[in-house]
Design an enzyme around this catalytic site. Structure first.
Site, PDB file in Angstrom:
ATOM      1  N   CYS A 196       5.620   4.731  -6.887  1.00 27.74           N
ATOM      2  CA  CYS A 196       5.511   6.104  -6.394  1.00 27.74           C
ATOM      3  C   CYS A 196       5.701   7.073  -7.573  1.00 27.74           C
ATOM      4  O   CYS A 196       4.911   7.070  -8.502  1.00 27.74           O
ATOM      5  CB  CYS A 196       6.511   6.328  -5.262  1.00 27.74           C
ATOM      6  SG  CYS A 196       6.384   7.916  -4.449  1.00 27.74           S
ATOM      7  N   ASP A 243      -3.209   4.627   1.638  1.00 30.85           N
ATOM      8  CA  ASP A 243      -2.496   5.683   0.909  1.00 30.85           C
ATOM      9  C   ASP A 243      -3.491   6.759   0.445  1.00 30.85           C
ATOM     10  O   ASP A 243      -3.872   6.820  -0.725  1.00 30.85           O
ATOM     11  CB  ASP A 243      -1.764   5.064  -0.285  1.00 30.85           C
ATOM     12  CG  ASP A 243      -0.843   6.034  -1.003  1.00 30.85           C
ATOM     13  OD1 ASP A 243      -0.718   7.194  -0.558  1.00 30.85           O
ATOM     14  OD2 ASP A 243      -0.240   5.618  -2.013  1.00 30.85           O
ATOM     15  N   HIS A 274       1.401   3.169   1.420  1.00 34.01           N
ATOM     16  CA  HIS A 274       2.214   3.573   0.279  1.00 34.01           C
ATOM     17  C   HIS A 274       3.620   2.986   0.458  1.00 34.01           C
ATOM     18  O   HIS A 274       4.217   3.103   1.522  1.00 34.01           O
ATOM     19  CB  HIS A 274       2.289   5.101   0.239  1.00 34.01           C
ATOM     20  CG  HIS A 274       3.003   5.659  -0.944  1.00 34.01           C
ATOM     21  ND1 HIS A 274       2.354   6.066  -2.089  1.00 34.01           N
ATOM     22  CD2 HIS A 274       4.324   5.894  -1.157  1.00 34.01           C
ATOM     23  CE1 HIS A 274       3.234   6.531  -2.951  1.00 34.01           C
ATOM     24  NE2 HIS A 274       4.442   6.425  -2.411  1.00 34.01           N
TER      25      HIS A 274
END
Length: 306
Positions: A196, A243, A274
């Site tokens: 991330c 995502d 994600h």
């Protein structure tokens, strides 16, 4: 209830959670909506057999589930160390994990581990231990150290990290990479993996420290804002099919990588959301996570040998 049973229940619950819930959690986790809005939206879903608390619980981290390698594993030594960060906040702290068989006569490659947007949580510490079990010296800095460190829960950690200067966070991680490059037990090769926000950091350091980072493996990370044309290290990029936010940045990034003859491999994991590698939440997909991780370990072994 055992950790194994908890994981099974988590996976079972996640199978029945609508995609909208995963999308809303992504918005919540990245600060686009607050917790009240997130829970309010979840309350509008009609999820057969599951209550709001079960859905919310499956999506938010349970770090009791995120230990694959024990702190006390006999094959590793794990400690917290401080280091100088002249390009960041002045002083940093991170989690250093060294394989027991590493010595001045038997050096190992090093890997910098970059956490998400909430500080050095137990999942990221476990990732560092997994790398050490695979034979690497792993170091996971805590961006929240200037504020006292990861506070023990993600909501507070996310709020804390949001107050910090991103450029200084990047400086902290850059100085951590330099430290690893010069580590007395390291072979001089530095890899980097991040998730991330940490995926963004990985892309950024590969671009801005081309002489220091020798291989980068960003997981669902956005591109560097500068110096993509300076990248020298090979990249192995991991994306989740569902995502949309991060994937929207990939076509232009891939175009830039191709234009600059960067050696890269990109994998998009089917039906994954994600955060699919994080085994503490309902977003976790064991098969995809294990495949991605085996690829990452092999990638580092291939590119970080002395």
């Amino acid at each position: 209830m055992s950790v194994q049973t908890d994981k099974a229940n988590l996976a079972l619950s996640a199978q029945d959670i609508p995609q909208e819930a995963f999308d809303w959690y992504d918005e919540y986790a990245h600060g686009d909506i607050d917790r009240r809005t997130f829970l309010s939206r979840l309350g509008t879903l009609s999820v057969a057999g599951l209550t709001l608390s079960v859905v919310a619980g499956a999506l938010t981290p349970n770090y009791a589930l995120a230990e694959q390698v024990s702190f006390n594993d006999p094959d590793i030594t794990a400690t917290y160390v401080e280091f100088d960060t002249p390009n960041g906040h002045g002083k940093g702290r991170g989690y250093l994990v060294v394989p027991k068989n590493v010595s001045a006569e038997n050096k190992a490659a090093t890997v910098l581990v970059a956490h998400e947007n909430r500080g050095l949580n137990p999942y990221i510490e476990d990732v560092a231990r997994r790398l050490a079990k695979a034979g690497f010296i792993a170091f996971a800095p805590d961006a929240l150290f200037p504020l006292g460190g990861y506070p023990g829960n993600d909501d507070e950690g996310r709020a804390m990290q949001k107050t910090l200067d991103r450029a200084k966070i990047e400086g902290d991680f850059m100085d951590a990479a330099t430290m690893l490059k010069n580590h007395s037990l390291g072979n001089g090769k530095v890899g980097m993996v991040g998730f991330c926000f940490g995926g963004y950091l990985t892309n950024a350091l590969v671009a801005n420290m081309p002489e220091t980072i020798n291989a980068g493996a960003p997981y669902y990370g956005t591109p560097s804002k500068t110096n993509i044309d300076k990248i020298k290290a090979p990249l192995q990029l991991h994306f989740a099919e569902m995502d949309k936010r991060v994937n929207a940045t990939w076509p232009d990034y891939e175009k830039a990588l191709k234009a600059n003859d960067v050696d890269y491999q990109a994998y998009i994991y089917k039906t994954a959301n994600h955060g699919f590698h994080n085994d503490s939440t309902g977003r976790y997909q064991e098969d995809n996570a294990e495949l991605a991780w085996s690829r990452t370990v092999d990638f580092f072994k291939q590119n970080l040998s002395a």
